[in-house]
Design a protein around this motif. Structure first.
Motif, mmCIF file in Angstrom:
data_model
loop_
_atom_site.group_PDB
_atom_site.id
_atom_site.type_symbol
_atom_site.label_atom_id
_atom_site.label_comp_id
_atom_site.label_asym_id
_atom_site.label_seq_id
_atom_site.Cartn_x
_atom_site.Cartn_y
_atom_site.Cartn_z
ATOM 1 N N ALA A 136 0.819 -1.216 0.000
ATOM 2 C CA ALA A 136 0.000 0.000 0.000
ATOM 3 C C ALA A 136 0.851 1.264 0.000
ATOM 4 N N ILE A 137 2.107 1.140 0.433
ATOM 5 C CA ILE A 137 2.922 2.359 0.533
ATOM 6 C C ILE A 137 3.972 2.426 -0.569
ATOM 7 N N ILE A 138 3.746 1.613 -1.617
ATOM 8 C CA ILE A 138 4.610 1.716 -2.796
ATOM 9 C C ILE A 138 3.901 2.638 -3.782
ATOM 10 N N GLY A 139 4.660 3.505 -4.411
ATOM 11 C CA GLY A 139 4.036 4.431 -5.364
ATOM 12 C C GLY A 139 4.155 5.865 -4.899
ATOM 13 N N ASP A 140 3.309 6.711 -5.395
ATOM 14 C CA ASP A 140 3.327 8.153 -5.176
ATOM 15 C C ASP A 140 3.415 8.540 -3.690
#
Ligand code: C2E
Ligand code: MG
Ligand code: MG
Ligand code: MG
Length: 280
Positions: free
Chosen positions: A156-160
């Protein structure tokens, strides 16, 4: 002969992939109807203070048993994520968890003494406005955000980074706590983890199971515990199945534990009775 055999292979391949598509489609259709018709259930598993055994909260876990045959969430959650059903399923789960806390409080004649943890999928976080969804569930059921822990996975905390920070802060603003679920199995950027408002690291069951006979696992658990301490986070061990494990984990500095030592996931009524019996 060669040609016939090749044809046979192709047929075999086509038939099996057709079966996979058909089975998947079958699950998808049935899952959609189950969500619409209110046929899903939540089970509740206690999370306890490892040193005192006191119940702190219950994790809510989705249950689905079409024709009375249980299908594991390990199987239907990925299907729901693939076909977008995770959004209505996640909304249902949050609403059902909020309704359950309201019922427990009503039955206890005041705050029942436990919080509830709700799993939020990474895909749900991308596809839905989760802070608005949670706020709606809280308002509809007249419960406070501080009664909830929202469990997110490392994916969930991968990305923007900016978008994720804002979303997590919006969830914190509702008064809820945030837990990083299955910690150690994903690919967390540790520097980034430090900047997010995460309150609890849940150490994945794979490091806890068999830990007493495995020095490598103990080393990993110790490392996660000291990381959590350095970042000012609390810790929950998953898969606590024995007293020895609970004692060892408490001695290592782990705060909470969840597992069959305390209880299997229970129906809402059984969870309330368990809470009441432990308070007495
Ligand atoms: P999770 O969030 O890590 O939940 C803990 C899982 O470990 C649960 O499996 C629980 O029954 C199991 N467990 C608890 N204590 C023990 C133990 O002592 N030993 C063993 N062997 N297992 C234990 P469950 O209910 O099958 O759920 C599996 C996963 O499905 C959950 O893992 C979670 O990732 C997902 N899930 C379940 N409900 C929901 C939901 O409502 N929304 C979302 N997004 N995911 C859900
Ligand atoms: Mg969880
Ligand atoms: Mg977990
Ligand atoms: Mg897990």
């Amino acid at each position: 002969v060669k040609r016939a055999k090749q044809t046979g292979d192709v047929e075999l391949y086509e038939r099996s992939s057709y079966d996979i598509v058909r089975t998947h489609f079958g699950i998808e259709t049935r899952l959609r109807r189950a969500i619409e018709n209110g046929e899903m259930q939540l089970a509740f598993q206690p999370i306890c203070d490892l040193s005192t055994g006191r119940i702190i909260s219950f994790e809510s876990l989705a249950r689905w048993a079409p024709d009375d045959v249980p299908v594991s969430p390990v199987d239907f959650i990925p299907v729901a994520e693939e076909c977008g059903l995770i959004v209505p399923l996640g909304r249902w789960a949050m609403d059902a968890a909020a309704r359950t806390i309201a019922e427990w409080d009503a039955q206890a004649g005041g705050p029942c003494g436990a919080n509830v943890a709700v799993n939020i999928s990474a895909i749900q976080l991308q596809r839905d406005n989760v802070p608005a969804m949670v706020r709606h569930a809280l308002e509809t059921n007249g419960v406070d955000g501080n009664r909830f822990t929202l469990e997110l996975t490392e994916s969930a905390i991968i990305g923007d980074p900016d978008g994720i920070s804002k979303t997590l802060q919006a969830l914190k603003d509702l008064g809820s706590r945030l837990a990083m679920d299955d910690f150690g199995t994903g690919y967390s950027n540790l520097a980034y983890l430090q900047r997010l408002p995460i309150d609890i690291l849940k150490i994945d069951r794979s490091f806890i199971t068999g830990m007493l006979a495995d020095r490598d696992k103990v080393a990993i658990v110790r490392a996660i515990l000291s990381l959590a301490q350095a970042l000012g986070m609390q810790t929950t061990a998953e898969g606590v199945e024995s007293n020895d494990l609970a004692q060892t984990l408490a001695a290592l500095g782990c705060t909470y534990g969840q597992g069959y030592l305390y209880s299997q996931p229970l129906s809402s009524a059984a969870a309330f009775d368990y809470l009441a019996s432990r308070k007495a």
